[in-house]
Design a protein around this motif. Sequence first.
Motif, PDB file in Angstrom:
ATOM      1  N   ALA A  43       0.829  -1.206   0.000  1.00  0.00           N
ATOM      2  CA  ALA A  43       0.000   0.000   0.000  1.00  0.00           C
ATOM      3  C   ALA A  43       0.858   1.248   0.000  1.00  0.00           C
ATOM      4  N   GLY A  44       1.915   1.268   0.810  1.00  0.00           N
ATOM      5  CA  GLY A  44       2.787   2.437   0.881  1.00  0.00           C
ATOM      6  C   GLY A  44       3.478   2.732  -0.437  1.00  0.00           C
ATOM      7  N   TYR A  74     -10.918   3.247   0.799  1.00  0.00           N
ATOM      8  CA  TYR A  74      -9.727   4.104   0.884  1.00  0.00           C
ATOM      9  C   TYR A  74      -9.085   4.269  -0.491  1.00  0.00           C
ATOM     10  N   PHE A  75      -8.876   3.154  -1.178  1.00  0.00           N
ATOM     11  CA  PHE A  75      -8.210   3.230  -2.478  1.00  0.00           C
ATOM     12  C   PHE A  75      -9.139   3.795  -3.557  1.00  0.00           C
ATOM     13  N   LEU A  80      -7.050   4.839  -7.236  1.00  0.00           N
ATOM     14  CA  LEU A  80      -5.942   3.936  -7.530  1.00  0.00           C
ATOM     15  C   LEU A  80      -6.520   2.599  -7.985  1.00  0.00           C
ATOM     16  N   GLU A  81      -6.076   2.121  -9.141  1.00  0.00           N
ATOM     17  CA  GLU A  81      -6.581   0.866  -9.690  1.00  0.00           C
ATOM     18  C   GLU A  81      -6.128  -0.312  -8.827  1.00  0.00           C
ATOM     19  N   CYS A  82      -7.066  -1.177  -8.454  1.00  0.00           N
ATOM     20  CA  CYS A  82      -6.745  -2.311  -7.591  1.00  0.00           C
ATOM     21  C   CYS A  82      -7.326  -3.608  -8.150  1.00  0.00           C
ATOM     22  N   LEU A  83      -6.584  -4.681  -7.960  1.00  0.00           N
ATOM     23  CA  LEU A  83      -7.064  -6.037  -8.217  1.00  0.00           C
ATOM     24  C   LEU A  83      -6.964  -6.783  -6.901  1.00  0.00           C
TER      25      LEU A  83
END
Length: 308
Positions: A43-44, A74-75, A80-83
């Motif tokens: 995450a950081g 949060y993301f 922010l693109e997340c999988l």
Amino acid sequence: MVKVIVAGGVSYNLMVYLKELPEPRSATVFSQAYHETVGGTGAGKALALHRLGSQVTLHALLGTDVQGQAVRDYFAQENLECLFEHDPRGTERHLNLMAGEKERLSIYLESGSFEPIINLERLRPVLAGCDVVVLNILNYCRQILPLAREYRKPIWCDLHNYDGVNPYHQEFLENADYLFLSSDALPDYRAFMKAQIVCGKKLVVCTHGNAGATALTPQGEWYEIPALAGYSVMDTNGAGDSFFAGVLYGHAHGCTLLTCLQLGALLGALSVTSRELIPSSLSLAYVEEEYFKRYGAFPDFCSPRNHP
């Protein structure tokens, strides 16, 4: 725009701030402050790179619990693109006891699955289209190594407090092209860095906390960069990941290694000014402004607007 996939290392943490860490005996302790927030080494790194303008995809394990939803929210706010992969054990959670500027006691409340089932096929288009693969040393990330090699993507890996012998790290160590680690558990870090360059690493960087960092290249160039002072320390969580992100960002945009290390030192220093992993003020414009204050002009610095 540089495209990066960051794999592994997302948690939802309870942060408790104390005057000092408690002694190992029964006692009642009053906190100075506390809050819950997103944490984790992946995450950081992902947040810092995203704030600098990189196109980031974060891959991680999450539960279907309240904490997992908090991470998703949060993301989503960060765009922010997340999988996310489903973790049947639930979202990784830590209790971090923070005291002073340096001390931390991290208690794993939930460590997540050690060998989860990962949908590797949906990672293929991300890996095929990315410029850099950042693999954190969560066990499930071993499954991604063959795909990264198949698509011939440069692998950046942070071994954290590696002691030079722990077999858990070996597969990550062997496959990394760009290697980061801390000297905390590795007194003879110089010999280790030299050995890794001989083994074919393209860059080895070793961090030393408040003592800064050192780097070694295949050309035998040895760099030492001091840590930046003068920033108010609120929380040291994420400083190493921000340093990593600064170096990667500079490298991906054609900066000299010295500038990359300076960017790393600057991002690491900025990260400690917030009780979140990344301060809300962090942006490329702010980093450029602070860089100029600390290091002066940087003619080799390449921002995203110069790299469509």
